[in-house]
Motif scaffolding. Structure first.
Motif, PDB file in Angstrom:
ATOM      1  N   GLY A 135       0.747  -1.214  -0.114  1.00 11.06           N
ATOM      2  CA  GLY A 135      -0.091   0.011  -0.063  1.00 11.06           C
ATOM      3  C   GLY A 135       0.859   1.234  -0.124  1.00 11.06           C
ATOM      4  O   GLY A 135       2.072   1.230  -0.474  1.00 11.06           O
ATOM      5  N   ASP A 136       0.188   2.430   0.504  1.00 15.49           N
ATOM      6  CA  ASP A 136       1.355   3.461   0.553  1.00 15.49           C
ATOM      7  C   ASP A 136       2.270   3.226   1.672  1.00 15.49           C
ATOM      8  O   ASP A 136       1.988   2.507   2.638  1.00 15.49           O
ATOM      9  CB  ASP A 136       0.378   4.852   0.693  1.00 15.49           C
ATOM     10  N   GLU A 137       3.408   3.857   1.564  1.00 14.20           N
ATOM     11  CA  GLU A 137       4.625   3.603   2.387  1.00 14.20           C
ATOM     12  C   GLU A 137       4.139   3.877   3.871  1.00 14.20           C
ATOM     13  O   GLU A 137       4.756   2.778   4.597  1.00 14.20           O
ATOM     14  CB  GLU A 137       5.825   4.416   2.009  1.00 14.20           C
ATOM     15  N   GLN A 138       3.586   4.914   4.018  1.00 14.18           N
ATOM     16  CA  GLN A 138       3.499   5.231   5.604  1.00 14.18           C
ATOM     17  C   GLN A 138       2.701   4.249   6.430  1.00 14.18           C
ATOM     18  O   GLN A 138       2.806   3.945   7.248  1.00 14.18           O
ATOM     19  CB  GLN A 138       2.952   6.552   5.795  1.00 14.18           C
ATOM     20  N   THR A 139       1.548   3.852   5.459  1.00 13.33           N
ATOM     21  CA  THR A 139       0.461   2.927   6.252  1.00 13.33           C
ATOM     22  C   THR A 139       0.976   1.567   6.194  1.00 13.33           C
ATOM     23  O   THR A 139       0.883   1.035   7.529  1.00 13.33           O
ATOM     24  CB  THR A 139      -0.761   3.104   5.348  1.00 13.33           C
ATOM     25  N   SER A 140       1.873   1.102   5.175  1.00 18.05           N
ATOM     26  CA  SER A 140       2.351  -0.100   5.383  1.00 18.05           C
ATOM     27  C   SER A 140       3.424  -0.522   6.371  1.00 18.05           C
ATOM     28  O   SER A 140       3.348  -1.273   7.114  1.00 18.05           O
ATOM     29  CB  SER A 140       2.980  -0.504   3.746  1.00 18.05           C
ATOM     30  N   GLU A 168       4.859   0.130 -10.278  1.00 14.52           N
ATOM     31  CA  GLU A 168       3.994   1.078 -11.048  1.00 14.52           C
ATOM     32  C   GLU A 168       3.863   0.195 -12.359  1.00 14.52           C
ATOM     33  O   GLU A 168       2.661   0.460 -13.311  1.00 14.52           O
ATOM     34  CB  GLU A 168       4.447   2.301 -11.467  1.00 14.52           C
ATOM     35  N   ASN A 210      -5.726  -1.251  -5.510  1.00 20.25           N
ATOM     36  CA  ASN A 210      -5.584   0.368  -5.430  1.00 20.25           C
ATOM     37  C   ASN A 210      -6.594   1.042  -6.252  1.00 20.25           C
ATOM     38  O   ASN A 210      -6.917   2.459  -6.049  1.00 20.25           O
ATOM     39  CB  ASN A 210      -3.972   0.398  -5.630  1.00 20.25           C
ATOM     40  N   GLU A 265      -6.687  13.525  -1.663  1.00 22.87           N
ATOM     41  CA  GLU A 265      -5.633  12.587  -1.792  1.00 22.87           C
ATOM     42  C   GLU A 265      -6.339  11.416  -1.498  1.00 22.87           C
ATOM     43  O   GLU A 265      -7.442  11.209  -1.071  1.00 22.87           O
ATOM     44  CB  GLU A 265      -4.635  13.271  -1.143  1.00 22.87           C
ATOM     45  N   GLN A 266      -5.603  10.293  -1.991  1.00 25.06           N
ATOM     46  CA  GLN A 266      -6.038   8.836  -1.773  1.00 25.06           C
ATOM     47  C   GLN A 266      -6.204   8.587  -0.239  1.00 25.06           C
ATOM     48  O   GLN A 266      -5.195   9.142   0.405  1.00 25.06           O
ATOM     49  CB  GLN A 266      -5.115   7.912  -2.400  1.00 25.06           C
ATOM     50  N   PRO A 294      -5.307   6.830   3.015  1.00 24.68           N
ATOM     51  CA  PRO A 294      -4.427   6.045   3.427  1.00 24.68           C
ATOM     52  C   PRO A 294      -4.688   4.505   3.341  1.00 24.68           C
ATOM     53  O   PRO A 294      -5.691   4.238   4.146  1.00 24.68           O
ATOM     54  CB  PRO A 294      -3.921   6.491   4.696  1.00 24.68           C
ATOM     55  N   TRP A 295      -3.987   3.758   2.808  1.00 23.65           N
ATOM     56  CA  TRP A 295      -4.361   2.235   2.589  1.00 23.65           C
ATOM     57  C   TRP A 295      -3.390   1.451   2.550  1.00 23.65           C
ATOM     58  O   TRP A 295      -2.190   1.616   2.256  1.00 23.65           O
ATOM     59  CB  TRP A 295      -5.297   2.268   1.274  1.00 23.65           C
TER      60      TRP A 295
END
Length: 509
Positions: A395-400, A421, A452, A462-463, A465-466
């Motif tokens: 997922g996004d880096e921070q959430t992962s 990507e 995603n 923004e998307q 967080p996931w």
């Protein structure tokens, strides 16, 4: 559904040897000079004599080691049990990790099935140590016996665990209450996974969610097939249309008044997966009752958060269907419309989990939560990449990274993986917005790239967080039991989700 008894956890400041029980458990570590007792509660002479005899008795100190001995004079328990913790390093400050304690306690209680009361004399002077031992005991005292004509054919799990600790009673009680709630959630998840598909199908899974939620401050809402069709949940309907057992969407909402953060959970709930028209080989079908492990995990994690009273809003979306081949089943090349309007060309009906999850992610996004975590036994590629004991998070880096940190704290094995990507173009379809399969190499990450596409936008534009948790291998243990992990359903990810919610609550203060 089949409900399990929950081990009674207690703490005592009394000397471990003076506590009555059927067994007294002492730790043994694997040292450079051979096995050695750890924090022995026995008298000095008895400790020295036993240490000298360990190798002769075949005791190694290896993790999962288990040896019964007669209890020496002065010990109130009936037998002495030596539980292996493995190597703990060297030096005067060397100590077992919380996970080593968790596994040793769980292994001991698992192997002591058939006894009533077990006294644990493992190192428990610190809160983290007591937490680990209590959790291990709660997880190790598990057995699925619901579908046997004679339940007595299996030994009953341990009924009570008393942990010797120097922590004060108030601190110990808080820890034991949390461990009981977490253990109950994990074991309920295991039992849901272990239920045969003849008994657990979409309708009964929804009923089980209601039953488990009774007495807790949560709201349970169920979408039947008519409501799913009216509101446009094409993924769940498309997967379930081949079965005589209609699909369901279940929303479980815990919304405390003081919540400052909102965490949405989406879970894959395929109660049985034949592969549909893209039929699986027979050998690949035998464990597919476990394909609802993600939905079971998010359900029980939400209920544990509610029982603990955490000041975090949690909304769980259980996406439940049975994937069967029939004259009404979705065909390869069919196009379905996911909740919210995106269309998907179904090229392989055995890539069905991502279709129900797409509906769940899309509807969860409409509430603009602060974070979305989805949990699924999604891909065989997960096992190719990470094996049967390590789950993936993408997922996004921070959430992962936050999920990985929560898993580390909880003692569960997760590893962060990317979503390259270049995989997204492989999901392009000539007739729909995207196809449900793409690049075969790195299939776990391709599946994440598909999911995603259905994560919506936050109010900021923004998307949301996931992170996506693929638990395909770790959710179901086909091999022998080990540590606190039984055969079949494991309940993996429940502890990580609770740990993550606790982190959200702490960060919101």
């Amino acid at each position: 559904m089949a409900l399990n008894s929950v081990v009674s956890l207690a703490a005592s400041n009394s000397p471990a040897g003076s506590i009555e029980g059927d067994a007294l458990v002492i730790g043994v570590v694997k040292g450079s000079d051979g096995p050695a007792l750890l924090d022995s509660p026995l008298a000095a002479e008895e400790t020295a004599a036993l240490n000298e005899s360990l190798s002769s008795l075949g005791v190694t100190g290896n993790a999962d080691g288990f040896h019964r001995l007669p209890a020496p004079a002065g010990v109130e328990a009936k037998v002495l049990v030596l539980a292996g913790l493995g190597a703990i390093g060297t030096g005067p400050d060397a100590a077992p990790s919380p996970e080593a304690l968790r596994r040793a306690a769980g292994s001991a209680l698992r192997q002591l099935a058939g006894t009533d009361t077990v006294v644990l004399a493992l190192p428990a002077a610190e809160a983290a140590q007591l937490t680990a031992i209590a959790e291990g005991a709660a997880l190790g005292a598990y057995s699925y016996q619901a579908r046997r004509s004679d339940p007595a054919a299996l030994k009953s799990p341990v009924q009570k665990a008393v942990i010797a600790t120097s922590l004060n009673s108030r601190a110990a009680k808080t820890i034991l209450n949390r461990s009981t709630a977490v253990g109950k959630a994990v074991n309920a998840t295991r039992s849901l996974v272990n239920e045969p598909p003849s008994h657990l199908f979409p309708e009964t899974f929804a009923e089980a969610a209601k039953d488990l939620a009774k007495g807790l401050p949560v709201k349970v809402t169920v979408w039947d097939e008519k409501k799913l069709e009216k509101e446009g949940f094409g993924g769940i309907l498309g997967v379930g249309k081949g079965s005589s057992r209609a699909p369901r969407l279940v929303k479980v909402e815990y919304a405390p008044a003081r919540a400052k953060k909102h965490m949405a959970l989406v879970g894959k709930g395929i109660t049985f997966d034949t592969g549909g028209i893209s039929l699986k080989p027979a050998a690949s079908m035998m464990t597919m009752k476990c394909d609802m492990g993600g939905a079971a995990a998010i359900l029980n994690a939400t209920l544990a958060v509610a029982e603990l009273g955490l000041p975090v809003k949690v909304t769980a979306w259980l996406c439940i269907a049975e994937n069967m081949p029939s004259a009404t089943a979705t065909r390869p090349s069919d196009v379905i419309t996911i909740f919210g309007g995106k269309t998907v060309e179904v090229l392989n009906t055995d890539a069905e989990g991502r279709l129900v999850m797409a509906d769940g992610l899309a509807v969860a996004s409409t509430e603009h939560p602060d974070v979305i975590l989805d949990v699924a036994t999604l891909t065989g590629a997960q096992m190719v990449a990470l094996g049967n004991r390590v789950s993936a998070v993408m997922g996004d880096e921070q959430t992962s990274n936050a999920v990985k940190a929560a898993a580390d704290k909880a003692g569960e094995l997760f590893w962060t993986m990317p979503i390259p990507e270049e995989l997204r173009p492989s999901l392009d379809s000539p007739v729909a917005d995207l196809a449900n399969i793409g690049e075969k190499a790195g299939g776990m990450m391709t599946a994440a790239a598909f999911l995603n596409e259905f994560v919506g936008q936050a109010k900021s534009g923004e998307q949301i967080p996931w992170a996506h948790l693929d638990i395909a291998g770790p959710a179901f243990n086909e091999s022998a039991p080990y540590g606190y992990t039984p055969k079949q359903g494991t309940g993996v990810s429940v502890r990580t989700l609770v740990s993550y919610a606790e982190g959200l609550a702490a960060g919101a203060k």
